[in-house]
Design an enzyme around this catalytic site. Structure first.
Site, PDB file in Angstrom:
ATOM      1  N   HIS A   1     -17.564  70.889-115.348  1.00 31.88           N
ATOM      2  CA  HIS A   1     -18.717  70.166-114.809  1.00 31.88           C
ATOM      3  C   HIS A   1     -19.047  70.632-113.399  1.00 31.88           C
ATOM      4  O   HIS A   1     -18.277  70.409-112.469  1.00 31.88           O
ATOM      5  CB  HIS A   1     -18.407  68.655-114.836  1.00 31.88           C
ATOM      6  CG  HIS A   1     -19.541  67.799-114.381  1.00 31.88           C
ATOM      7  ND1 HIS A   1     -19.368  66.622-113.707  1.00 31.88           N
ATOM      8  CD2 HIS A   1     -20.890  67.961-114.497  1.00 31.88           C
ATOM      9  CE1 HIS A   1     -20.544  66.094-113.443  1.00 31.88           C
ATOM     10  NE2 HIS A   1     -21.485  66.888-113.908  1.00 31.88           N
TER      11      HIS A   1
ATOM     12  N   ASN B   1     -19.264  61.437-110.958  1.00 32.65           N
ATOM     13  CA  ASN B   1     -20.467  60.717-111.385  1.00 32.65           C
ATOM     14  C   ASN B   1     -20.205  59.225-111.580  1.00 32.65           C
ATOM     15  O   ASN B   1     -21.099  58.407-111.381  1.00 32.65           O
ATOM     16  CB  ASN B   1     -21.040  61.316-112.676  1.00 32.65           C
ATOM     17  CG  ASN B   1     -21.901  62.541-112.391  1.00 32.65           C
ATOM     18  OD1 ASN B   1     -22.208  62.828-111.243  1.00 32.65           O
ATOM     19  ND2 ASN B   1     -22.278  63.244-113.427  1.00 32.65           N
TER      20      ASN B   1
HETATM   21  N1  3HC Z   1     -30.100  76.749-105.446  1.00 29.48           N
HETATM   22  C1  3HC Z   1     -29.395  77.688-104.800  1.00 29.48           C
HETATM   23  N2  3HC Z   1     -29.120  77.620-103.481  1.00 29.48           N
HETATM   24  C2  3HC Z   1     -29.616  76.581-102.786  1.00 29.48           C
HETATM   25  C3  3HC Z   1     -30.383  75.567-103.393  1.00 29.48           C
HETATM   26  C4  3HC Z   1     -30.620  75.677-104.783  1.00 29.48           C
HETATM   27  N3  3HC Z   1     -31.326  74.767-105.455  1.00 29.48           N
HETATM   28  N4  3HC Z   1     -30.718  74.662-102.444  1.00 29.48           N
HETATM   29  C5  3HC Z   1     -30.177  75.084-101.296  1.00 29.48           C
HETATM   30  N5  3HC Z   1     -29.517  76.234-101.506  1.00 29.48           N
HETATM   31  C6  3HC Z   1     -28.748  77.000-100.511  1.00 29.48           C
HETATM   32  C7  3HC Z   1     -29.614  77.582 -99.434  1.00 29.48           C
HETATM   33  O1  3HC Z   1     -30.112  78.851 -99.807  1.00 29.48           O
HETATM   34  C8  3HC Z   1     -28.639  77.665 -98.303  1.00 29.48           C
HETATM   35  O2  3HC Z   1     -27.800  78.797 -98.490  1.00 29.48           O
HETATM   36  P1  3HC Z   1     -27.163  79.569 -97.219  1.00 29.48           P
HETATM   37  O3  3HC Z   1     -26.352  78.564 -96.454  1.00 29.48           O
HETATM   38  O4  3HC Z   1     -26.310  80.634 -97.868  1.00 29.48           O
HETATM   39  O5  3HC Z   1     -28.303  80.107 -96.445  1.00 29.48           O
HETATM   40  C9  3HC Z   1     -27.750  76.425 -98.472  1.00 29.48           C
HETATM   41  O6  3HC Z   1     -27.901  76.056 -99.840  1.00 29.48           O
HETATM   42  C10 3HC Z   1     -28.194  75.286 -97.585  1.00 29.48           C
HETATM   43  O7  3HC Z   1     -29.563  74.995 -97.886  1.00 29.48           O
HETATM   44  P2  3HC Z   1     -30.626  74.474 -96.840  1.00 29.48           P
HETATM   45  O8  3HC Z   1     -30.297  75.003 -95.467  1.00 29.48           O
HETATM   46  O9  3HC Z   1     -32.000  74.753 -97.361  1.00 29.48           O
HETATM   47  O10 3HC Z   1     -30.532  72.906 -96.900  1.00 29.48           O
HETATM   48  P3  3HC Z   1     -29.302  71.967 -96.647  1.00 29.48           P
HETATM   49  O11 3HC Z   1     -28.370  72.486 -95.624  1.00 29.48           O
HETATM   50  O12 3HC Z   1     -29.952  70.650 -96.461  1.00 29.48           O
HETATM   51  O13 3HC Z   1     -28.528  71.975 -98.047  1.00 29.48           O
HETATM   52  C11 3HC Z   1     -28.151  71.051-100.165  1.00 29.48           C
HETATM   53  C12 3HC Z   1     -29.187  71.671 -99.241  1.00 29.48           C
HETATM   54  C13 3HC Z   1     -27.098  72.098-100.517  1.00 29.48           C
HETATM   55  C14 3HC Z   1     -28.898  70.616-101.417  1.00 29.48           C
HETATM   56  C15 3HC Z   1     -27.465  69.847 -99.432  1.00 29.48           C
HETATM   57  O14 3HC Z   1     -28.460  68.981 -98.949  1.00 29.48           O
HETATM   58  C16 3HC Z   1     -26.531  69.064-100.327  1.00 29.48           C
HETATM   59  O15 3HC Z   1     -25.396  69.462-100.548  1.00 29.48           O
HETATM   60  N6  3HC Z   1     -27.010  67.913-100.822  1.00 29.48           N
HETATM   61  C17 3HC Z   1     -26.187  67.031-101.698  1.00 29.48           C
HETATM   62  C18 3HC Z   1     -26.205  67.578-103.096  1.00 29.48           C
HETATM   63  C19 3HC Z   1     -25.332  66.767-103.996  1.00 29.48           C
HETATM   64  O16 3HC Z   1     -24.713  65.766-103.648  1.00 29.48           O
HETATM   65  N7  3HC Z   1     -25.305  67.196-105.256  1.00 29.48           N
HETATM   66  C20 3HC Z   1     -24.547  66.518-106.294  1.00 29.48           C
HETATM   67  C21 3HC Z   1     -25.495  65.812-107.197  1.00 29.48           C
HETATM   68  S1  3HC Z   1     -24.710  65.024-108.535  1.00 29.48           S
HETATM   69  C22 3HC Z   1     -24.540  66.229-109.685  1.00 29.48           C
HETATM   70  O17 3HC Z   1     -24.991  67.338-109.559  1.00 29.48           O
HETATM   71  C23 3HC Z   1     -23.800  65.850-110.928  1.00 29.48           C
HETATM   72  C24 3HC Z   1     -24.630  66.067-112.142  1.00 29.48           C
HETATM   73  O18 3HC Z   1     -23.851  65.774-113.274  1.00 29.48           O
HETATM   74  C25 3HC Z   1     -25.905  65.238-112.154  1.00 29.48           C
END
Ligand code: 3HC
Length: 292
Positions: free
Chosen positions: A141, A191
Site C-alpha cells: 500500500h 488509513n
Molecule cells: N507527483 C509527483 N511528485 C509530486 C507530486 C505528485 N503528485 N506533488 C508534489 N510532488 C513533488 C514535487 O515535485 C516536489 O519534489 P522535489 O522536492 O523533488 O522538488 C515535492 O513533491 C514537494 O512538492 P511541492 O514543493 O510542490 O509541495 P509540498 O512541499 O507542499 O509537497 C506534498 C506536496 C508532497 C503533496 C505534501 O504537501 C504532502 O506530503 N502532503 C500530505 C500528503 C499525504 O498525507 N498523503 C497521504 C494521503 S492518504 C493516502 O494516500 C492513502 C490512500 O490509500 C488514500
C-alpha cells in the site's frame, strides 16, 4: 523468493502511474497495463507530467528522464505480464474486479511470482482467497503522491509466505521507501487512523464550528502537517475518501468512522477535489494544486 527485476502494475490512474514511476526510478523494468488505449494514454501522460516537473525543478536531467521512461512499457494486454516477478494491482476498489484481475493473472504469471494489491481498505485475505496461490499474495500500500511519500504498508494474511513478505519489505527498501509490516484489518494502520481524523474534521466543518481555512491552518501550523485535512481530502479525492470511509465503517462500526453526509453530497454533486477542479477548495484547473 525469486529475484525481482521486472514488475507489472495494473491500473494507471493517479496511484498506479505513481507506483510505475517508483519502480522505474528504482531501476526496475516496468510493464503498466490499462483496460483501454484511452486510459493507457492517460497513464503515460501522468508519468510524463510527473517526470517533466522533476526536470523543470532541476531534480532530474533529460537523459535521466529518458532512462526512467525507457524502462516503462505501457500495454492494454494482461498477457504482457507473463515475465513479471511481481505484479501490483491498483484497479478500482471493487472486490469482484480484484478477483477477476488476480484470477486472470494466475494463468499468466510464473507460479512463484508475487501478487500484491495496493488496495486502500479492502481485505487482502479476501483478495488472496480468490487466487490459486494465496501464499504469494500480500498488500503493498503506497501513499499519494506515491513518488514522494516514503511509506509502504506491507500487509500480510494468515496465508502469506514469510519469504514473500520479507522479499517485498526488502524491495521497498531498495526503492528508497520505508516499509512497515501490518496485519489485515480494515484501513490497515495509516488509513484507519487518518480516516477517523478526516471524519472528525468534516464533522467540525458541517457543524459550523470553524471555517475550512482555519481548520486546515490549525492542523498544518499547529500539528506541523504538510497540509490540513480538507486540502488533503481534496488531494486524495472526495470519492476515494468517501468509499474508503464507508468500507472502514462497514467493518468497524466505530463512531469515529461514521460517514459524513456532507462528503456524500459533495461526491454526488461531482465535487471530487483537485482532479475535478473543485472540492472543499476551487482549483485553477482540474488536476492543479493551485487554489483560486
Ligand atoms: N507527483 C509527483 N511528485 C509530486 C507530486 C505528485 N503528485 N506533488 C508534489 N510532488 C513533488 C514535487 O515535485 C516536489 O519534489 P522535489 O522536492 O523533488 O522538488 C515535492 O513533491 C514537494 O512538492 P511541492 O514543493 O510542490 O509541495 P509540498 O512541499 O507542499 O509537497 C506534498 C506536496 C508532497 C503533496 C505534501 O504537501 C504532502 O506530503 N502532503 C500530505 C500528503 C499525504 O498525507 N498523503 C497521504 C494521503 S492518504 C493516502 O494516500 C492513502 C490512500 O490509500 C488514500
Amino acid at each position: 523468493m525469486r529475484e525481482i527485476s521486472t514488475v507489472g502494475v495494473i491500473g494507471l490512474g493517479t496511484m498506479g502511474a505513481g507506483i510505475v514511476e517508483v519502480f522505474a526510478r528504482g531501476g526496475l523494468t516496468v510493464v503498466g497495463v490499462e483496460t483501454t488505449q484511452e486510459f493507457a494514454d492517460r497513464g503515460r501522460a501522468i508519468l510524463q507530467a510527473s517526470t517533466d516537473r522533476a526536470v523543470a525543478r532541476g531534480k532530474l536531467d533529460e537523459a535521466g528522464q529518458a532512462e526512467i521512461l525507457g524502462r516503462i512499457t505501457i500495454s492494454t494486454d494482461l498477457n504482457d505480464l507473463a515475465e513479471a516477478d511481481l505484479v501490483v494491482e491498483a484497479v478500482p476498489e471493487v472486490m469482484s474486479i480484484k478477483h477477476d484481475v488476480f484470477g486472470t493473472l494466475d494463468g499468466i504469471v510464473a507460479q512463484d511470482a508475487v501478487l500484491a494489491s495496493n488496495t486502500s481498505s479492502l481485505s487482502i485475505t479476501e483478495i488472496a482467497a480468490g487466487t490459486a496461490h494465496p501464499e504469494r499474495v500480500v498488500g503493498m500500500h503506497f501513499f499519494n503522491p506515491a513518488p514522494v511519500l516514503k511509506l509502504v504498508e506491507v500487509i500480510t494474511t494468515v496465508r502469506s509466505d514469510q519469504a514473500v513478505v520479507d522479499g517485498v519489505v526488502e524491495l521497498s527498501r531498495r526503492l528508497g521507501k520505508k516499509p512497515v509490516v501490518v496485519g489485515d484489518r480494515a484501513g490497515f494502520v495509516a488509513n484507519y487512523l487518518l480516516f477517523g481524523y478526516f471524519t472528525s474534521a468534516l464533522r467540525m466543518l458541517e457543524q459550523g464550528h470553524v471555517s475550512r481555512e482555519d481548520l486546515d491552518t490549525a492542523m498544518r501550523v499547529g500539528a506541523g502537517l504538510p497540509m490540513g485535512p480538507l486540502t488533503l481530502v481534496d488531494l486524495v479525492g472526495l470519492d476515494v475518501c468517501h468509499h474508503i470511509g464507508e468500507v472502514i465503517y462497514g467493518h468497524t462500526r466505530s463512531p469515529m468512522h461514521a460517514p459524513s453526509a456532507m462528503l456524500g453530497r459533495m461526491v454526488t454533486a461531482g465535487l471530487l477535489g483537485r482532479k475535478s477542479g473543485r472540492g472543499f477548495y476551487t482549483y485553477a484547473k482540474p488536476g492543479s494544486g493551485q487554489v483560486v
